[in-house]
Design an enzyme around this catalytic site. Structure first.
Site, mmCIF file in Angstrom:
data_model
loop_
_atom_site.group_PDB
_atom_site.id
_atom_site.type_symbol
_atom_site.label_atom_id
_atom_site.label_comp_id
_atom_site.label_asym_id
_atom_site.label_seq_id
_atom_site.Cartn_x
_atom_site.Cartn_y
_atom_site.Cartn_z
ATOM 1 N N HIS A 105 0.844 -1.195 0.000
ATOM 2 C CA HIS A 105 0.000 0.000 0.000
ATOM 3 C C HIS A 105 0.882 1.248 0.000
ATOM 4 O O HIS A 105 1.937 1.272 0.651
ATOM 5 C CB HIS A 105 -0.907 0.043 1.235
ATOM 6 N N GLU A 122 -1.847 -0.204 8.330
ATOM 7 C CA GLU A 122 -2.868 -1.053 8.928
ATOM 8 C C GLU A 122 -2.310 -1.885 10.085
ATOM 9 O O GLU A 122 -1.092 -2.022 10.242
ATOM 10 C CB GLU A 122 -3.469 -1.977 7.876
ATOM 11 N N HIS A 180 3.427 -7.365 1.876
ATOM 12 C CA HIS A 180 2.795 -8.228 2.867
ATOM 13 C C HIS A 180 1.713 -9.084 2.224
ATOM 14 O O HIS A 180 1.284 -8.829 1.097
ATOM 15 C CB HIS A 180 2.190 -7.396 3.998
ATOM 16 N N ARG A 200 -1.213 -4.879 -6.162
ATOM 17 C CA ARG A 200 -0.851 -6.303 -6.175
ATOM 18 C C ARG A 200 0.453 -6.503 -6.927
ATOM 19 O O ARG A 200 0.607 -6.074 -8.068
ATOM 20 C CB ARG A 200 -1.949 -7.134 -6.838
#
Length: 331
Positions: A105, A122, A180, A200
Site C-alpha cells: 500500500h 494497517e 505483505h 498487487r
C-alpha cells in the site's frame, strides 16, 4: 448539550476469490455472499460503506450520519480528501481460506499525489490461525528493483519474502510501503486508514470464476515498496491493566489510531464496569468473542460475537456487562 448514544453497524461485504465461510460460521454474518472474504464493519469508504443498524438513524449510511453530525467524530484531525469530514479509519474482518496476493500500500503523500486518496497503514489482530499458518511481512534480504522484476518474471518472488508463523492473538503493524500478505487459514480483524488502495505484486497466477487473471500493479508497487530487509516483527509484551470485571491490553498506538483489547467478565459481579473513553474521540467496539450489553441512562444495547458498535464522541456515560472480548478503536 444533548449527549449522544451508541449504535450498531451493519457491514458491507466482499466476495474476493480467496475468501471462505468462517465469517458466516463463526461470526454469524447473515450475508448471502459466497465466498465471504471480508466484512467492512465500520466504514464510510465509498467502496464499502457501513449502515447504521439501530437507533434513530437506523437504515442510513454511517457517512450520512457523520456528515449531519460531525461532532460525533470528536476533535482529532479528520479525513477531508472528499471535501467533507469523514471517518479516518476502517475496520474489517478478513477470512483468508486461501493466500491473499502479495501486495503493498502507498503512504499518504504518494496516495494523495497520485490517487486522490489516503494511503494505507494497517494493523492485524489475529483472531484465529490454523496450524503452520503464516503471513508475509517484508523481504528477507535487501532487494533491488531489478531483482524484484526478475523474480516476478521467473515466479520465484516467494524466495525473497519473510514468511512469518502466526498464531491466535498475534499483532502485526503493517506500515505503508511494507510488502505483505495474509496466508491461508488466518482470520484477522484489520484496523486501517480509510483507503482501498492495494497494489498487487503477485497473485500466484490465479484466475477468477470467469478465467481471468486479477490485475497486477507492478509499476506502482515498485514505486512505493520498501526494498530493504525486514526483521520478523516481535510480538508486544502482554501488559494487562485490570479493573473490576474488565482487563485492558493496549495493542497499538500510532498517529492514525489507537487499538486495545478488552476482556470483559462481569458475570460474578453485581456492578457493571465503566466503559472509559480517552480524549475527545469516537470509539468503535468490535466484539470478537462472547456477548454482553453496553448501557447508559437512556440506552441498552445488547451485542454478540461479530457485532460492531459506534460510540460517538461526547457520548453519555456507559457501562459494560457480560462475558466477551472486544477491540476498542479510537483516534
Amino acid at each position: 448539550m444533548n449527549r449522544t448514544i451508541p449504535f450498531l453497524l451493519q457491514p458491507a461485504a466482499k466476495d474476493y476469490l480467496w475468501g471462505g465461510s468462517r465469517l458466516h460460521d463463526d461470526f454469524g454474518k447473515e450475508i448471502q455472499i459466497r465466498p465471504l472474504a471480508e466484512t467492512w464493519e465500520c466504514s464510510t469508504h465509498p467502496d464499502g460503506p457501513s449502515v447504521v443498524a439501530s437507533g434513530a438513524n437506523a437504515g442510513k449510511l454511517l457517512g450520512e450520519v457523520l456528515e449531519a453530525h460531525p461532532e460525533y467524530l470528536g476533535s482529532h484531525p479528520l479525513q477531508t480528501t472528499g471535501g467533507r469530514p469523514e471517518l479516518p479509519i476502517l475496520l474489517k474482518l478478513i477470512d483468508a481460506k486461501q493466500d491473499l496476493s502479495v501486495q503493498v500500500h502507498p503512504d499518504d503523500a504518494y496516495a494523495l499525489a497520485h490517487e486522490h486518496s489516503l494511503g494505507k497503514t494497517e494493523l492485524w489482530y489475529v483472531l484465529s490461525a490454523k496450524p503452520k499458518a503464516k503471513v508475509v511481512y517484508g523481504f528477507n534480504q535487501d532487494v533491488s528493483e531489478k531483482t524484484v522484476r526478475q523474480a516476478l518474471k521467473q515466479g520465484t518472488i516467494a524466495n525473497y519474502l519473510n514468511h512469518v508463523p502466526v498464531q491466535k492473538d498475534d499483532v502485526f503493524y503493517i506500515e505503508a510501503g511494507t510488502v505483505h500478505a495474509i496466508g491461508a487459514g488466518v482470520l484477522v480483524a484489520e484496523i486501517q486508514e480509510s483507503s482501498n488502495l492495494t497494489y498487487r505484486l503477485y497473485d500466484y497466477e490465479r484466475t477468477d470464476k470467469n478465467g481471468n487473471h486479477r490485475e497486477l500493479h507492478v509499476e506502482k508497487a515498485l514505486q512505493v515498496m520498501k526494498r530493504n530487509s525486514s526483521a520478523a516483527p516481535r510480538q508486544p509484551m502482554r501488559v494487562l491493566n485490570y479493573t473490576r470485571g474488565c482487563a485492558r491490553e493496549l495493542l497499538m498506538r500510532c498517529k492514525y489510531f489507537q487499538a486495545e483489547r478488552l476482556l470483559l467478565n462481569t458475570e460474578s459481579h453485581r456492578q457493571m464496569t465503566d466503559f472509559r473513553t480517552e480524549g475527545n474521540s469516537f470509539h468503535v467496539l468490535l466484539c470478537t468473542d462472547g456477548c454482553g450489553t453496553l448501557s447508559g441512562e437512556t440506552c441498552m444495547l445488547p451485542f454478540f460475537k461479530g457485532d460492531c458498535i459506534f460510540v460517538p464522541a461526547g457520548s453519555i456515560p456507559l457501562k459494560l456487562h457480560g462475558k466477551a472480548q472486544l477491540l476498542n478503536v479510537s483516534c
